[in-house]
Design an enzyme around this catalytic site. Structure first.
Site, PDB file in Angstrom:
ATOM      1  CB  SER A   1      -0.895  -0.002   1.234  1.00  0.00           C
ATOM      2  OG  SER A   1      -1.677   1.170   1.249  1.00  0.00           O
TER       3      SER A   1
ATOM      4  CB  ALA B   1       6.646  12.379   6.582  1.00  0.00           C
TER       5      ALA B   1
ATOM      6  N   GLY C   1       1.936  11.328   4.734  1.00  0.00           N
ATOM      7  CA  GLY C   1       0.758  11.736   5.504  1.00  0.00           C
ATOM      8  C   GLY C   1      -0.520  11.112   4.973  1.00  0.00           C
ATOM      9  CG  LEU C   2      -1.484   7.600   5.961  1.00  0.00           C
ATOM     10  CD1 LEU C   2      -2.182   7.323   7.284  1.00  0.00           C
ATOM     11  CD2 LEU C   2      -1.232   6.294   5.224  1.00  0.00           C
TER      12      LEU C   2
ATOM     13  CG  ASN D   1      -2.008   1.768   7.990  1.00  0.00           C
ATOM     14  OD1 ASN D   1      -1.381   1.387   8.979  1.00  0.00           O
ATOM     15  ND2 ASN D   1      -1.693   2.848   7.309  1.00  0.00           N
TER      16      ASN D   1
ATOM     17  CB  CYS E   1      -3.719   5.594  11.858  1.00  0.00           C
ATOM     18  SG  CYS E   1      -3.424   4.960  10.230  1.00  0.00           S
TER      19      CYS E   1
ATOM     20  N   GLY F   1       8.863  -5.723   3.727  1.00  0.00           N
ATOM     21  CA  GLY F   1       9.968  -4.957   4.298  1.00  0.00           C
ATOM     22  C   GLY F   1      11.260  -5.166   3.536  1.00  0.00           C
ATOM     23  N   GLY F   2      11.559  -4.233   2.650  1.00  0.00           N
ATOM     24  CA  GLY F   2      12.840  -4.274   1.946  1.00  0.00           C
ATOM     25  C   GLY F   2      12.974  -5.384   0.926  1.00  0.00           C
TER      26      GLY F   2
ATOM     27  N   GLY G   1       7.248  -3.000  -1.850  1.00  0.00           N
ATOM     28  CA  GLY G   1       6.966  -1.581  -1.653  1.00  0.00           C
ATOM     29  C   GLY G   1       7.975  -0.684  -2.332  1.00  0.00           C
TER      30      GLY G   1
HETATM   31  C1  LIG Z   1       5.772   6.356   0.065  1.00  0.00           C
HETATM   32  C2  LIG Z   1       5.133   5.302   0.925  1.00  0.00           C
HETATM   33  C3  LIG Z   1       3.778   5.368   1.210  1.00  0.00           C
HETATM   34  C4  LIG Z   1       3.164   4.384   2.015  1.00  0.00           C
HETATM   35  N1  LIG Z   1       1.822   4.457   2.260  1.00  0.00           N
HETATM   36  C5  LIG Z   1       1.219   3.482   2.992  1.00  0.00           C
HETATM   37  C6  LIG Z   1      -0.188   3.494   3.196  1.00  0.00           C
HETATM   38  O1  LIG Z   1      -0.913   4.369   2.692  1.00  0.00           O
HETATM   39  N2  LIG Z   1      -0.743   2.502   3.963  1.00  0.00           N
HETATM   40  C7  LIG Z   1       0.026   1.497   4.507  1.00  0.00           C
HETATM   41  O2  LIG Z   1      -0.530   0.614   5.172  1.00  0.00           O
HETATM   42  N3  LIG Z   1       1.355   1.452   4.300  1.00  0.00           N
HETATM   43  C8  LIG Z   1       1.961   2.412   3.565  1.00  0.00           C
HETATM   44  N4  LIG Z   1       3.320   2.347   3.339  1.00  0.00           N
HETATM   45  C9  LIG Z   1       4.119   1.237   3.899  1.00  0.00           C
HETATM   46  C10 LIG Z   1       4.389   0.153   2.843  1.00  0.00           C
HETATM   47  O3  LIG Z   1       3.180  -0.411   2.370  1.00  0.00           O
HETATM   48  C11 LIG Z   1       5.304  -0.957   3.411  1.00  0.00           C
HETATM   49  O4  LIG Z   1       4.684  -1.553   4.521  1.00  0.00           O
HETATM   50  C12 LIG Z   1       6.675  -0.430   3.837  1.00  0.00           C
HETATM   51  O5  LIG Z   1       7.142   0.549   2.928  1.00  0.00           O
HETATM   52  C13 LIG Z   1       7.718  -1.535   3.965  1.00  0.00           C
HETATM   53  O6  LIG Z   1       7.927  -2.200   2.741  1.00  0.00           O
HETATM   54  P1  LIG Z   1       9.122  -1.844   1.707  1.00  0.00           P
HETATM   55  O7  LIG Z   1      10.400  -1.818   2.519  1.00  0.00           O
HETATM   56  O8  LIG Z   1       9.083  -2.912   0.665  1.00  0.00           O
HETATM   57  O9  LIG Z   1       8.826  -0.484   1.157  1.00  0.00           O
HETATM   58  C14 LIG Z   1       3.948   3.325   2.538  1.00  0.00           C
HETATM   59  C15 LIG Z   1       5.320   3.270   2.235  1.00  0.00           C
HETATM   60  C16 LIG Z   1       5.923   4.220   1.447  1.00  0.00           C
HETATM   61  C17 LIG Z   1       7.406   4.107   1.142  1.00  0.00           C
END
Ligand SMILES: Cc1cc2nc3c(=O)[nH]c(=O)nc-3n(C[C@H](O)[C@H](O)[C@H](O)COP(=O)(O)O)c2cc1C
Length: 305
Positions: free
Chosen positions: A23, A72, A74-75, A129, A132, A245-246, A267
């Site tokens: 997401s 950041a 901010g959703l 999620n 929050c 995660g990564g 992500g």
């Molecule tokens: C730019 C950005 C926006 C994100 N927005 C959301 C979100 O709206 N809702 C949510 O549950 N997680 C959000 N995440 C978290 C990711 O879904 C994920 O859990 C997190 O980035 C770890 O995975 P990654 O290391 O593969 O990026 C966001 C992450 C990033 C980098």
């Protein structure tokens, strides 16, 4: 030679392979259609949606850090009604399950959103999620307190019959107790991890880099923490786990499967390579074929001690 069986099922959602988009890193899907085949992945998860549109935080809201990035945002999102009117029509034409990620800033918001999504046929499931703040109760983050998390999950469970995935926050000392609280409250699957809270400082200006001061750390830097948490949670609960995660390549994804994840989410990798999720699904399948593993399911939790 027959190809390996990559199919998995999460909370009753049948997927052609275990790779989902995380997401907030894949927009509403349509943005990525010109870069990859949206029908090559297991499921597509939307940007986090709220009841009302959200403009998000001030800029700067993204900064690169060693081995990762801080965000950041901010959703920021269009809100549930605009999603249904403007984004969902495109997704109707895509033969891949669409999972809606939702969040609220109060218990009531979570409940109302879940009820609104309940009637939408094209939505295969919801991912909640819980990272929050509850603005009505002193800003405590739902996902850092087992009782607050339990309340949200119970309410969402009562408000929708859709398959229910709960996304855990890693910003806790005991991830297992959070996982158990969510499963007891009705979560049919758990996804983990969300971002780890961090910050970056600019020495010359002596100021925080992000306008919001703190942000969520993602990317390769968080993979060891995520692997550890998936491994701990997978041993403690019976519902399927989605590892996040990564994950940058098929090797990373398969490590999460060995740790106990049934599926994975990609992500930050999609920011570097828009087709990362498609490439990872293909790479996993190739690895299985080369190593003569007939089905991905055989690897789930297969870590040797
Ligand atoms: C730019 C950005 C926006 C994100 N927005 C959301 C979100 O709206 N809702 C949510 O549950 N997680 C959000 N995440 C978290 C990711 O879904 C994920 O859990 C997190 O980035 C770890 O995975 P990654 O290391 O593969 O990026 C966001 C992450 C990033 C980098």
């Amino acid at each position: 030679m027959t190809r390996p069986d990559m199919t998995v099922e999460i909370a009753g959602i049948k997927m052609r392979n275990p790779v989902m988009t995380a997401s907030g890193t894949f927009g509403y899907g349509e943005e990525f259609a010109e870069y990859m085949d949206l029908e090559s992945i297991g499921a597509l998860i939307t940007k986090g949606l709220s009841l009302k549109p959200k403009a998000g935080n001030n800029t700067p809201r993204i900064v690169e850090t060693p081995g990762g990035m801080l965000n950041a945002i901010g959703l920021q999102n269009v809100g549930i009604e605009a999603f249904i009117a403007k984004k969902l029509p495109f997704l109707r034409g895509v033969n891949t399950p669409v999972i809606v990620n939702l969040y609220g800033n109060s218990l009531e918001e979570y409940g109302e959103l879940a009820a609104r999504i309940d009637g939408i046929n094209e939505v295969a499931g919801v991912e909640v999620n819980i990272s929050c703040p509850n603005v009505k109760q002193g800003g405590i983050v739902f996902g850092t307190d087992p009782d607050a998390a339990r309340q949200v999950v119970e309410l969402v469970r009562r408000s929708t019959t859709k398959p229910l995935i709960v996304k855990l926050s890693p910003n806790v000392t005991d991830i297992v107790s959070m996982a158990k609280a969510c499963v007891d409250a009705g979560a049919e699957a758990l996804s983990l991890i969300n971002t780890l809270t961090g910050m970056a400082i600019d020495l010359n200006s002596r100021r925080p880099v992000l306008a919001n001061i703190t942000g969520g750390l993602s990317g390769p830097a968080i993979k060891p923490v995520a692997l550890r948490m998936v491994w701990q949670v997978a041993k403690a609960v019976k519902v399927p786990i989605i590892g996040i995660g990564g994950i940058m390549n098929a090797t990373d994804a398969l490590e999460f499967i060995l740790a106990g994840a049934t599926a994975v989410q990609v992500g930050t990798a999609s920011f570097l390579t828009p087709a990362a999720s498609q490439n990872i699904a293909r790479g996993m399948e190739n690895w299985l074929a080369e190593n003569r593993v007939g089905s991905l399911k055989e690897l789930v939790g297969g870590l040797k001690s």
